[in-house]
Design an enzyme around this catalytic site. Structure first.
Site, mmCIF file in Angstrom:
data_model
loop_
_atom_site.group_PDB
_atom_site.id
_atom_site.type_symbol
_atom_site.label_atom_id
_atom_site.label_comp_id
_atom_site.label_asym_id
_atom_site.label_seq_id
_atom_site.Cartn_x
_atom_site.Cartn_y
_atom_site.Cartn_z
ATOM 1 N N LYS A 1 0.850 -1.251 0.115
ATOM 2 C CA LYS A 1 -0.012 -0.024 -0.029
ATOM 3 C C LYS A 1 0.987 1.106 -0.012
ATOM 4 C CE LYS A 1 -3.938 -2.043 0.523
ATOM 5 N NZ LYS A 1 -4.913 -1.767 -0.595
ATOM 6 N N LYS B 1 -13.008 -6.841 -8.477
ATOM 7 C CA LYS B 1 -13.934 -7.119 -7.269
ATOM 8 C C LYS B 1 -15.069 -7.745 -7.443
ATOM 9 C CE LYS B 1 -10.859 -4.575 -4.106
ATOM 10 N NZ LYS B 1 -9.644 -4.520 -5.007
HETATM 11 O O1 LIG Z 1 -4.981 -7.335 -3.775
HETATM 12 C C1 LIG Z 1 -4.768 -7.855 -2.789
HETATM 13 O O2 LIG Z 1 -3.672 -8.328 -2.590
HETATM 14 C C2 LIG Z 1 -5.576 -8.009 -1.553
HETATM 15 C C3 LIG Z 1 -6.912 -7.138 -1.571
HETATM 16 C C4 LIG Z 1 -6.829 -5.495 -1.420
HETATM 17 O O3 LIG Z 1 -5.619 -5.418 -1.566
HETATM 18 C C5 LIG Z 1 -7.754 -4.921 -1.271
HETATM 19 C C6 LIG Z 1 -8.998 -5.208 -1.096
HETATM 20 C C7 LIG Z 1 -9.976 -4.476 -0.532
HETATM 21 C C8 LIG Z 1 -9.761 -2.814 -0.478
HETATM 22 C C9 LIG Z 1 -8.642 -2.529 -0.632
HETATM 23 O O4 LIG Z 1 -7.990 -2.323 0.565
HETATM 24 C C10 LIG Z 1 -7.427 -3.216 -1.431
HETATM 25 C C11 LIG Z 1 -7.497 -2.990 -2.636
HETATM 26 O O5 LIG Z 1 -7.619 -1.913 -3.218
HETATM 27 O O6 LIG Z 1 -7.195 -3.777 -3.660
HETATM 28 MG MG LIG Z 2 -6.589 -1.851 -4.963
#
Ligand SMILES: O=C(O)CCC(=O)C1=CC=C[C@@H](O)[C@@H]1C(=O)O
Ligand SMILES: [Mg+2]
Length: 376
Positions: free
Chosen positions: A183, A288
Protein backbone atom coordinates in the site's frame (compact mmCIF):
# COMPACT_ATOMS: atom_id res chain seq x y z
CA UNK A 1 -33.63 -26.56 -9.78
CA UNK A 2 -36.01 -25.82 -6.94
CA UNK A 3 -34.83 -24.04 -3.78
CA UNK A 4 -36.45 -25.81 -0.86
CA UNK A 5 -34.62 -24.09 2.00
CA UNK A 6 -32.76 -20.78 2.46
CA UNK A 7 -30.62 -19.56 5.33
CA UNK A 8 -28.91 -16.25 6.05
CA UNK A 9 -26.14 -15.92 8.65
CA UNK A 10 -24.21 -12.84 9.80
CA UNK A 11 -20.44 -13.06 9.28
CA UNK A 12 -18.01 -10.81 11.19
CA UNK A 13 -14.28 -11.03 10.44
CA UNK A 14 -11.95 -9.55 13.08
CA UNK A 15 -8.56 -8.52 11.72
CA UNK A 16 -5.36 -9.44 13.53
CA UNK A 17 -3.99 -5.94 12.94
CA UNK A 18 -5.87 -2.97 11.43
CA UNK A 19 -5.04 -2.71 7.73
CA UNK A 20 -4.09 0.88 6.85
CA UNK A 21 -4.79 2.09 3.31
CA UNK A 22 -4.97 5.52 1.72
CA UNK A 23 -8.76 5.22 1.86
CA UNK A 24 -8.95 4.37 5.53
CA UNK A 25 -8.14 1.64 8.03
CA UNK A 26 -9.97 -1.69 8.33
CA UNK A 27 -10.12 -3.39 11.74
CA UNK A 28 -13.13 -5.68 11.13
CA UNK A 29 -15.41 -6.72 8.27
CA UNK A 30 -19.21 -7.28 8.49
CA UNK A 31 -21.08 -9.42 6.01
CA UNK A 32 -23.40 -12.39 5.48
CA UNK A 33 -23.38 -15.97 4.30
CA UNK A 34 -26.27 -17.28 2.20
CA UNK A 35 -27.03 -21.00 2.05
CA UNK A 36 -29.52 -22.42 -0.44
CA UNK A 37 -30.70 -26.04 -0.47
CA UNK A 38 -32.17 -27.61 -3.58
CA UNK A 39 -34.78 -30.36 -3.94
CA UNK A 40 -32.04 -33.02 -3.87
CA UNK A 41 -30.46 -31.77 -0.68
CA UNK A 42 -27.44 -30.02 -2.25
CA UNK A 43 -26.34 -26.83 -0.46
CA UNK A 44 -25.00 -23.82 -2.35
CA UNK A 45 -23.10 -21.10 -0.49
CA UNK A 46 -22.56 -17.43 -1.22
CA UNK A 47 -21.01 -14.55 0.69
CA UNK A 48 -21.87 -10.87 0.84
CA UNK A 49 -19.09 -8.72 2.32
CA UNK A 50 -20.02 -5.09 1.59
CA UNK A 51 -17.19 -2.65 0.94
CA UNK A 52 -18.86 0.75 1.04
CA UNK A 53 -15.66 2.72 0.34
CA UNK A 54 -15.60 0.86 -2.98
CA UNK A 55 -19.20 1.62 -3.81
CA UNK A 56 -21.16 -1.34 -2.49
CA UNK A 57 -24.20 -1.01 -0.27
CA UNK A 58 -24.00 -0.81 3.52
CA UNK A 59 -24.29 -3.96 5.65
CA UNK A 60 -27.81 -2.86 6.66
CA UNK A 61 -28.94 -2.39 3.06
CA UNK A 62 -27.24 -5.66 2.15
CA UNK A 63 -29.12 -7.53 4.86
CA UNK A 64 -32.42 -5.96 3.78
CA UNK A 65 -31.81 -6.89 0.13
CA UNK A 66 -30.83 -10.44 1.04
CA UNK A 67 -33.92 -10.99 3.19
CA UNK A 68 -36.07 -9.66 0.35
CA UNK A 69 -34.27 -11.73 -2.24
CA UNK A 70 -34.33 -14.96 -0.27
CA UNK A 71 -38.10 -14.59 0.14
CA UNK A 72 -38.34 -14.74 -3.66
CA UNK A 73 -36.16 -17.80 -3.84
CA UNK A 74 -38.86 -20.03 -2.41
CA UNK A 75 -40.37 -19.98 -5.91
CA UNK A 76 -39.32 -22.85 -8.13
CA UNK A 77 -36.40 -21.95 -10.36
CA UNK A 78 -36.48 -23.52 -13.81
CA UNK A 79 -33.28 -25.44 -14.50
CA UNK A 80 -31.09 -24.47 -17.44
CA UNK A 81 -31.83 -26.99 -20.25
CA UNK A 82 -29.49 -30.04 -20.16
CA UNK A 83 -26.03 -29.23 -21.41
CA UNK A 84 -26.53 -25.54 -20.79
CA UNK A 85 -24.34 -23.67 -18.35
CA UNK A 86 -21.01 -25.18 -19.36
CA UNK A 87 -18.50 -23.58 -21.61
CA UNK A 88 -18.11 -19.95 -22.41
CA UNK A 89 -19.19 -18.60 -19.07
CA UNK A 90 -20.97 -15.30 -18.99
CA UNK A 91 -20.58 -14.55 -22.69
CA UNK A 92 -22.38 -17.80 -23.32
CA UNK A 93 -25.94 -16.53 -23.85
CA UNK A 94 -27.20 -19.63 -22.08
CA UNK A 95 -25.46 -18.46 -18.90
CA UNK A 96 -26.01 -14.76 -19.42
CA UNK A 97 -26.29 -13.02 -16.03
CA UNK A 98 -29.66 -11.67 -16.99
CA UNK A 99 -30.85 -15.20 -17.69
CA UNK A 100 -29.30 -16.87 -14.64
CA UNK A 101 -32.30 -17.93 -12.56
CA UNK A 102 -31.68 -15.24 -9.94
CA UNK A 103 -34.65 -14.12 -7.89
CA UNK A 104 -36.21 -11.58 -10.20
CA UNK A 105 -39.00 -10.46 -7.97
CA UNK A 106 -39.67 -6.92 -6.80
CA UNK A 107 -36.45 -4.96 -6.81
CA UNK A 108 -34.24 -7.81 -7.95
CA UNK A 109 -34.07 -6.41 -11.45
CA UNK A 110 -31.18 -4.61 -13.12
CA UNK A 111 -31.31 -1.68 -10.70
CA UNK A 112 -30.79 -3.68 -7.56
CA UNK A 113 -27.87 -5.47 -9.14
CA UNK A 114 -25.95 -2.20 -9.10
CA UNK A 115 -27.57 -0.77 -5.96
CA UNK A 116 -26.75 -3.83 -3.80
CA UNK A 117 -23.89 -5.62 -5.54
CA UNK A 118 -22.73 -7.51 -2.43
CA UNK A 119 -26.18 -9.00 -1.86
CA UNK A 120 -26.46 -9.99 -5.49
CA UNK A 121 -22.97 -11.50 -5.32
CA UNK A 122 -24.01 -13.74 -2.44
CA UNK A 123 -27.18 -15.07 -4.07
CA UNK A 124 -25.58 -15.51 -7.47
CA UNK A 125 -22.59 -17.32 -5.95
CA UNK A 126 -24.85 -19.74 -4.04
CA UNK A 127 -26.89 -20.45 -7.19
CA UNK A 128 -23.72 -20.98 -9.26
CA UNK A 129 -22.38 -23.30 -6.55
CA UNK A 130 -25.59 -25.34 -6.78
CA UNK A 131 -25.60 -25.28 -10.60
CA UNK A 132 -21.98 -26.51 -10.75
CA UNK A 133 -22.75 -29.29 -8.26
CA UNK A 134 -25.78 -30.35 -10.31
CA UNK A 135 -23.50 -30.54 -13.37
CA UNK A 136 -20.79 -32.28 -11.37
CA UNK A 137 -18.08 -29.75 -12.31
CA UNK A 138 -15.95 -27.30 -10.30
CA UNK A 139 -17.42 -23.79 -10.36
CA UNK A 140 -14.47 -22.58 -12.47
CA UNK A 141 -15.43 -24.97 -15.27
CA UNK A 142 -19.03 -23.81 -15.14
CA UNK A 143 -17.67 -20.33 -15.87
CA UNK A 144 -15.21 -21.43 -18.57
CA UNK A 145 -14.67 -24.97 -19.88
CA UNK A 146 -10.93 -24.25 -20.30
CA UNK A 147 -10.46 -22.79 -16.80
CA UNK A 148 -6.98 -23.19 -15.38
CA UNK A 149 -6.42 -25.42 -12.36
CA UNK A 150 -3.86 -23.18 -10.61
CA UNK A 151 -4.19 -19.51 -9.63
CA UNK A 152 -1.09 -17.48 -8.78
CA UNK A 153 -1.58 -15.23 -5.76
CA UNK A 154 0.22 -12.07 -4.65
CA UNK A 155 1.10 -11.48 -1.03
CA UNK A 156 -0.26 -8.30 0.52
CA UNK A 157 2.32 -6.62 2.76
CA UNK A 158 0.89 -4.49 5.54
CA UNK A 159 3.71 -3.92 8.05
CA UNK A 160 4.24 -0.38 9.35
CA UNK A 161 8.00 0.26 9.31
CA UNK A 162 10.45 -0.33 6.43
CA UNK A 163 12.33 -2.90 8.52
CA UNK A 164 9.17 -4.83 9.37
CA UNK A 165 8.03 -4.58 5.76
CA UNK A 166 11.34 -6.03 4.53
CA UNK A 167 11.00 -8.86 7.03
CA UNK A 168 7.43 -9.53 5.91
CA UNK A 169 8.58 -9.52 2.28
CA UNK A 170 11.37 -12.01 2.97
CA UNK A 171 8.89 -14.29 4.74
CA UNK A 172 6.41 -14.10 1.83
CA UNK A 173 9.13 -14.99 -0.69
CA UNK A 174 10.29 -17.84 1.51
CA UNK A 175 6.68 -19.10 1.47
CA UNK A 176 6.79 -19.15 -2.33
CA UNK A 177 5.14 -15.84 -3.32
CA UNK A 178 6.60 -14.32 -6.47
CA UNK A 179 4.48 -11.15 -6.47
CA UNK A 180 4.21 -8.78 -3.50
CA UNK A 181 1.80 -5.86 -3.09
CA UNK A 182 2.39 -2.78 -0.97
CA UNK A 183 0.00 0.00 0.00
CA UNK A 184 1.37 3.45 -0.87
CA UNK A 185 0.14 7.07 -0.67
CA UNK A 186 -1.44 8.56 2.43
CA UNK A 187 2.08 9.33 3.70
CA UNK A 188 5.02 11.48 2.50
CA UNK A 189 6.55 10.17 -0.75
CA UNK A 190 9.97 9.90 0.91
CA UNK A 191 8.53 7.34 3.32
CA UNK A 192 7.08 5.29 0.48
CA UNK A 193 10.44 5.40 -1.30
CA UNK A 194 12.18 4.14 1.86
CA UNK A 195 9.61 1.34 2.22
CA UNK A 196 9.81 0.21 -1.37
CA UNK A 197 13.60 0.40 -1.38
CA UNK A 198 13.76 -1.74 1.76
CA UNK A 199 11.50 -4.36 0.19
CA UNK A 200 13.38 -4.41 -3.12
CA UNK A 201 16.70 -4.76 -1.25
CA UNK A 202 15.21 -7.60 0.79
CA UNK A 203 13.81 -9.68 -2.08
CA UNK A 204 16.09 -8.96 -5.04
CA UNK A 205 15.24 -8.10 -8.66
CA UNK A 206 13.25 -11.19 -9.72
CA UNK A 207 10.27 -10.71 -7.41
CA UNK A 208 7.41 -8.67 -8.85
CA UNK A 209 6.39 -5.63 -6.77
CA UNK A 210 3.04 -3.94 -7.30
CA UNK A 211 1.83 -0.88 -5.41
CA UNK A 212 -1.69 0.31 -4.65
CA UNK A 213 -2.35 3.99 -3.97
CA UNK A 214 -6.11 3.52 -3.49
CA UNK A 215 -6.60 6.82 -5.31
CA UNK A 216 -4.63 8.66 -2.62
CA UNK A 217 -2.47 10.89 -4.86
CA UNK A 218 -3.28 14.02 -6.82
CA UNK A 219 -2.22 13.84 -10.45
CA UNK A 220 0.96 15.77 -9.70
CA UNK A 221 1.76 13.65 -6.68
CA UNK A 222 1.14 10.52 -8.73
CA UNK A 223 3.49 11.66 -11.49
CA UNK A 224 6.27 12.29 -8.95
CA UNK A 225 5.55 9.09 -7.05
CA UNK A 226 5.51 6.86 -10.12
CA UNK A 227 8.84 8.29 -11.20
CA UNK A 228 10.42 7.90 -7.75
CA UNK A 229 8.98 4.46 -7.00
CA UNK A 230 9.45 3.29 -10.59
CA UNK A 231 13.20 3.21 -9.99
CA UNK A 232 12.68 0.06 -7.91
CA UNK A 233 11.01 -1.85 -10.74
CA UNK A 234 7.21 -1.84 -10.42
CA UNK A 235 5.03 -4.52 -11.98
CA UNK A 236 2.07 -2.11 -11.91
CA UNK A 237 0.34 0.59 -9.86
CA UNK A 238 -3.29 0.19 -8.80
CA UNK A 239 -5.50 3.31 -8.82
CA UNK A 240 -2.89 6.09 -8.51
CA UNK A 241 -5.54 8.85 -8.54
CA UNK A 242 -9.20 9.30 -7.61
CA UNK A 243 -11.63 6.87 -9.28
CA UNK A 244 -13.63 9.63 -11.00
CA UNK A 245 -10.68 10.87 -13.04
CA UNK A 246 -9.94 8.58 -16.01
CA UNK A 247 -8.45 11.52 -17.95
CA UNK A 248 -5.75 11.88 -15.26
CA UNK A 249 -5.10 8.12 -15.50
CA UNK A 250 -4.65 8.52 -19.25
CA UNK A 251 -2.20 11.45 -18.86
CA UNK A 252 -0.23 9.57 -16.20
CA UNK A 253 -0.02 6.45 -18.37
CA UNK A 254 1.89 8.41 -21.04
CA UNK A 255 5.02 8.68 -18.88
CA UNK A 256 4.46 6.02 -16.26
CA UNK A 257 7.37 3.56 -15.74
CA UNK A 258 4.83 0.77 -15.20
CA UNK A 259 1.32 -0.20 -16.33
CA UNK A 260 -1.58 1.40 -14.44
CA UNK A 261 -4.46 -0.70 -13.11
CA UNK A 262 -8.00 0.54 -12.43
CA UNK A 263 -9.58 -0.72 -9.22
CA UNK A 264 -11.93 1.72 -7.47
CA UNK A 265 -12.78 3.25 -10.86
CA UNK A 266 -14.57 0.05 -11.85
CA UNK A 267 -17.35 0.74 -9.34
CA UNK A 268 -18.36 3.67 -11.60
CA UNK A 269 -20.03 2.34 -14.78
CA UNK A 270 -19.40 5.53 -16.80
CA UNK A 271 -15.72 5.55 -15.86
CA UNK A 272 -15.47 1.85 -16.66
CA UNK A 273 -16.91 2.48 -20.11
CA UNK A 274 -14.42 5.32 -20.61
CA UNK A 275 -11.52 3.04 -19.62
CA UNK A 276 -12.73 0.33 -22.02
CA UNK A 277 -12.87 2.92 -24.81
CA UNK A 278 -9.22 3.90 -24.17
CA UNK A 279 -7.44 0.59 -23.60
CA UNK A 280 -4.06 2.18 -24.40
CA UNK A 281 -4.15 4.13 -21.11
CA UNK A 282 -5.22 1.85 -18.26
CA UNK A 283 -4.08 -1.59 -19.40
CA UNK A 284 -5.24 -3.67 -16.45
CA UNK A 285 -8.55 -4.08 -14.58
CA UNK A 286 -8.56 -5.05 -10.90
CA UNK A 287 -11.76 -7.07 -10.54
CA UNK A 288 -13.65 -7.26 -7.24
CA UNK A 289 -16.68 -9.53 -7.84
CA UNK A 290 -18.22 -8.20 -4.59
CA UNK A 291 -18.19 -4.66 -5.98
CA UNK A 292 -19.24 -5.68 -9.49
CA UNK A 293 -22.29 -7.64 -8.35
CA UNK A 294 -21.18 -11.20 -8.85
CA UNK A 295 -18.91 -13.62 -10.71
CA UNK A 296 -20.82 -13.50 -13.98
CA UNK A 297 -20.89 -9.73 -14.50
CA UNK A 298 -17.20 -9.67 -13.51
CA UNK A 299 -16.33 -12.37 -16.03
CA UNK A 300 -18.27 -10.44 -18.68
CA UNK A 301 -16.21 -7.33 -17.95
CA UNK A 302 -12.94 -9.29 -18.08
CA UNK A 303 -13.91 -10.66 -21.49
CA UNK A 304 -14.86 -7.21 -22.77
CA UNK A 305 -11.44 -5.97 -21.63
CA UNK A 306 -9.61 -8.92 -23.23
CA UNK A 307 -11.29 -8.12 -26.57
CA UNK A 308 -9.58 -4.71 -26.32
CA UNK A 309 -6.17 -6.15 -25.51
CA UNK A 310 -6.47 -5.29 -21.82
CA UNK A 311 -5.57 -7.62 -18.97
CA UNK A 312 -7.32 -8.26 -15.65
CA UNK A 313 -6.88 -9.98 -12.32
CA UNK A 314 -9.21 -10.67 -9.41
CA UNK A 315 -8.77 -9.43 -5.85
CA UNK A 316 -10.54 -10.12 -2.63
CA UNK A 317 -12.67 -7.44 -1.01
CA UNK A 318 -11.06 -8.34 2.31
CA UNK A 319 -13.71 -11.00 2.65
CA UNK A 320 -14.19 -14.50 3.97
CA UNK A 321 -13.23 -17.92 2.63
CA UNK A 322 -16.49 -18.43 0.72
CA UNK A 323 -16.13 -15.20 -1.27
CA UNK A 324 -12.40 -15.79 -1.80
CA UNK A 325 -13.16 -19.31 -3.07
CA UNK A 326 -15.57 -17.89 -5.64
CA UNK A 327 -12.98 -15.29 -6.62
CA UNK A 328 -10.36 -18.02 -7.07
CA UNK A 329 -12.68 -20.02 -9.36
CA UNK A 330 -13.27 -16.82 -11.32
CA UNK A 331 -9.53 -16.07 -11.54
CA UNK A 332 -9.00 -19.55 -12.99
CA UNK A 333 -11.68 -18.83 -15.62
CA UNK A 334 -10.36 -15.41 -16.73
CA UNK A 335 -9.07 -15.11 -20.31
CA UNK A 336 -5.51 -14.70 -18.97
CA UNK A 337 -3.72 -15.80 -15.82
CA UNK A 338 -0.78 -13.47 -16.45
CA UNK A 339 -1.21 -11.40 -13.30
CA UNK A 340 -1.35 -12.83 -9.80
CA UNK A 341 -4.67 -12.46 -7.97
CA UNK A 342 -5.08 -10.64 -4.67
CA UNK A 343 -6.40 -13.60 -2.70
CA UNK A 344 -3.65 -13.93 -0.08
CA UNK A 345 -5.51 -12.13 2.73
CA UNK A 346 -6.49 -15.03 5.00
CA UNK A 347 -3.69 -14.29 7.44
CA UNK A 348 -5.23 -10.86 8.11
CA UNK A 349 -8.15 -12.46 9.97
CA UNK A 350 -8.17 -13.81 13.52
CA UNK A 351 -10.60 -16.67 12.85
CA UNK A 352 -9.38 -17.73 9.42
CA UNK A 353 -10.11 -21.47 9.12
CA UNK A 354 -6.90 -23.51 9.36
CA UNK A 355 -6.84 -25.78 6.37
CA UNK A 356 -9.22 -24.86 3.60
CA UNK A 357 -8.36 -25.59 -0.05
CA UNK A 358 -8.22 -21.87 -0.96
CA UNK A 359 -5.34 -21.08 1.35
CA UNK A 360 -2.41 -20.21 -0.95
CA UNK A 361 0.45 -22.72 -0.83
CA UNK A 362 3.77 -21.68 -2.37
CA UNK A 363 1.99 -18.53 -3.58
CA UNK A 364 -0.62 -20.54 -5.50
CA UNK A 365 -4.18 -21.81 -5.08
CA UNK A 366 -4.88 -25.24 -6.54
CA UNK A 367 -8.54 -25.16 -7.61
CA UNK A 368 -10.26 -28.21 -6.02
CA UNK A 369 -11.70 -30.72 -8.47
CA UNK A 370 -14.81 -31.23 -6.34
CA UNK A 371 -18.09 -30.15 -7.95
CA UNK A 372 -19.23 -26.64 -7.11
CA UNK A 373 -17.43 -24.10 -4.93
CA UNK A 374 -15.46 -26.71 -2.97
CA UNK A 375 -15.87 -25.11 0.47
CA UNK A 376 -17.54 -27.24 3.11
O1 LIG B 1 -5.06 -7.29 -3.68
C1 LIG B 1 -4.76 -7.90 -2.66
O2 LIG B 1 -3.67 -8.46 -2.50
C2 LIG B 1 -5.72 -8.01 -1.50
C3 LIG B 1 -6.94 -7.15 -1.62
C4 LIG B 1 -6.63 -5.69 -1.44
O3 LIG B 1 -5.50 -5.26 -1.50
C5 LIG B 1 -7.73 -4.79 -1.21
C6 LIG B 1 -8.96 -5.26 -0.91
C7 LIG B 1 -10.01 -4.38 -0.55
C8 LIG B 1 -9.77 -3.06 -0.43
C9 LIG B 1 -8.44 -2.50 -0.59
O4 LIG B 1 -7.88 -2.21 0.66
C10 LIG B 1 -7.44 -3.36 -1.34
C11 LIG B 1 -7.38 -2.91 -2.79
O5 LIG B 1 -7.52 -1.72 -3.06
O6 LIG B 1 -7.12 -3.70 -3.70
MG1 LIG C 1 -6.65 -1.87 -5.06
Amino acid sequence: MRITKTALHALRLEMVHPLKTARGTYSAREGFVVRLEDEEGRVGQGEAMPLEEFGTESPADCERALKEGLNHLERSITPLPPGEGRGEGATDPRLDPRRLPLPLGEGWGEGLQTRTPAARHAVEQALLDLEAQRRNVPLSQLLAADARSVVHVNALLGAASPEALAQEARRAVAEGYETLKLKVAGRPLAEDVTRLSAVRDAVGAAIRLRVDANGGWTEEEARAALEALGRYGLELCEQPVAPENPEALARLSEHSPCPLAADESLALPDVTQHILKHPETVGILVLKPMVLGGLLPTLSLAREAAKRGMDAYVTSSLDGVIARAGAAHLAAALPSGRYASGLGVGHLFKDEPGNHPFRPVQGRIQIPRTPGLGVN
